[in-house]
Design an enzyme around this catalytic site. Structure first.
Site, PDB file in Angstrom:
ATOM      1  N   LYS A  31       0.858  -1.200   0.000  1.00  0.00           N
ATOM      2  CA  LYS A  31       0.000   0.000   0.000  1.00  0.00           C
ATOM      3  C   LYS A  31       0.887   1.241   0.000  1.00  0.00           C
ATOM      4  O   LYS A  31       1.739   1.403   0.865  1.00  0.00           O
ATOM      5  CB  LYS A  31      -0.899   0.001   1.232  1.00  0.00           C
ATOM      6  N   ASP A  58      -3.434   4.333  -1.920  1.00  0.00           N
ATOM      7  CA  ASP A  58      -4.419   4.774  -0.925  1.00  0.00           C
ATOM      8  C   ASP A  58      -4.452   6.302  -0.876  1.00  0.00           C
ATOM      9  O   ASP A  58      -3.923   6.918   0.043  1.00  0.00           O
ATOM     10  CB  ASP A  58      -4.028   4.183   0.440  1.00  0.00           C
ATOM     11  N   LYS A  60      -7.391   8.147  -1.152  1.00  0.00           N
ATOM     12  CA  LYS A  60      -8.676   8.614  -0.600  1.00  0.00           C
ATOM     13  C   LYS A  60      -9.209   9.830  -1.363  1.00  0.00           C
ATOM     14  O   LYS A  60      -9.386  10.917  -0.802  1.00  0.00           O
ATOM     15  CB  LYS A  60      -8.521   8.933   0.891  1.00  0.00           C
ATOM     16  N   ASP A  63     -13.351  14.749  -4.519  1.00  0.00           N
ATOM     17  CA  ASP A  63     -13.329  16.010  -5.259  1.00  0.00           C
ATOM     18  C   ASP A  63     -14.543  16.000  -6.191  1.00  0.00           C
ATOM     19  O   ASP A  63     -15.375  15.085  -6.118  1.00  0.00           O
ATOM     20  CB  ASP A  63     -12.001  16.129  -6.034  1.00  0.00           C
ATOM     21  N   THR A 114     -11.918   5.983  10.702  1.00  0.00           N
ATOM     22  CA  THR A 114     -11.987   5.447  12.074  1.00  0.00           C
ATOM     23  C   THR A 114     -11.535   6.481  13.108  1.00  0.00           C
ATOM     24  O   THR A 114     -11.790   6.338  14.292  1.00  0.00           O
ATOM     25  CB  THR A 114     -11.119   4.183  12.229  1.00  0.00           C
ATOM     26  N   ARG A 207       2.643  -2.240  11.288  1.00  0.00           N
ATOM     27  CA  ARG A 207       3.676  -2.295  12.323  1.00  0.00           C
ATOM     28  C   ARG A 207       3.978  -3.685  12.888  1.00  0.00           C
ATOM     29  O   ARG A 207       5.154  -3.972  13.149  1.00  0.00           O
ATOM     30  CB  ARG A 207       3.352  -1.284  13.420  1.00  0.00           C
TER      31      ARG A 207
END
Ligand code: C5P
Length: 233
Positions: A31, A58, A60, A63, A114, A207
């Site tokens: 990603k 990614d 997002k 517009d 989130t 991570r």
């Protein structure tokens, strides 16, 4: 199918490809997000592709329909596999995005970030939001209706969503932590096996793998856990 997507949450090509080299063959889907893409541009994507990797871009997008359609078309030309758009951009924007995609590109909608609390969502949308899950469900169905291919969804939402969107709609799930791993800043986490059982197609795992002393071994353990969850299903 390898269901693990590794986020390259770094700001330089050097750091990104250090990690790609350490992970080797078993990681084949990466990603690229706003930080790396803004720092290094599409060359990062091309370099991953030259190594035979699939890319989830990614960005997002949110517009006016014409601008989003242009960006989706450019991502199609770049040959990425997944690209995110905001479901709250509205049906016309989502339909324009869906019409503009070509080749292997599949579009994922981001429903509610989130990081937004119900209070913040109420302030932004001007009405009381009692259940974030209800909004996630509503936005997912509107994205599917507009021709979008899937959503980014937590493992907690995945079972309900899977029951409503059918088998072909993609569910891509972040917030994954193998049992015993630190949750870091994630509030609601699931193990790889739980996410697979919940109906997720792809797991975005950062991570716990990228910060591990031996990232390749950490990825190997996650892949083994996924295989056993698949075998049980
Ligand atoms: O390191 P970690 O496994 O928490 O990384 C998760 C990745 O998924 C990060 O790139 C993060 O931006 C992304 N993500 C997330 N939660 C969302 C959407 C995306 O953690 N709701």
């Amino acid at each position: 199918m390898n269901r693990v997507i590794i986020p390259l949450d770094v700001s330089s090509e050097h750091e990104a490809f250090d990690l790609v080299d350490r992970l080797g063959e078993r990681a084949d889907f990466y990603k690229v997000g706003l930080e790396l893409f803004t720092s290094c541009g599409p060359e990062v994507v091309r370099r991953l592709q030259r190594m035979g990797k699939r890319v989830f871009l990614d960005l997002k997008l949110h517009d006016i329909p014409n601008t989003v359609a242009g960006a989706v078309s450019a991502a199609s030309d770049l040959g990425v596999d997944l690209l995110t758009v905001h479901a709250s951009g509205g049906p016309t924007m989502l339909e324009a995005a869906a019409r503009a995609r070509r080749g292997n590109l599949r579009l994922l909608a981001v429903t509610a970030l989130t990081s937004l609390s119900p209070d913040e969502m109420s302030a932004v949308w001007g009405r009381e939001i009692r259940s974030v899950r209800e909004e996630v469900g509503r936005l997912t169905l509107s994205a599917q209706h507009a021709g979008i291919d899937g959503v980014v969804a937590s493992a907690l939402e995945a079972p309900w969503l899977r029951g409503h969107v059918g088998a072909d709609f993609l569910l891509v799930t972040p917030g994954i932590r193998p049992a015993g791993a630190s949750p870091d800043d994630q509030n609601r986490v699931a193990t790889p096996a739980e996410a697979i059982r919940a109906g997720s197609d792809y797991l975005v795992i950062g991570r716990p793998i990228t910060q591990a002393r031996d990232p390749e071994a950490a990825l190997g353990a996650v892949l083994a856990e996924i295989s056993s969850a698949e075998a049980e299903a």
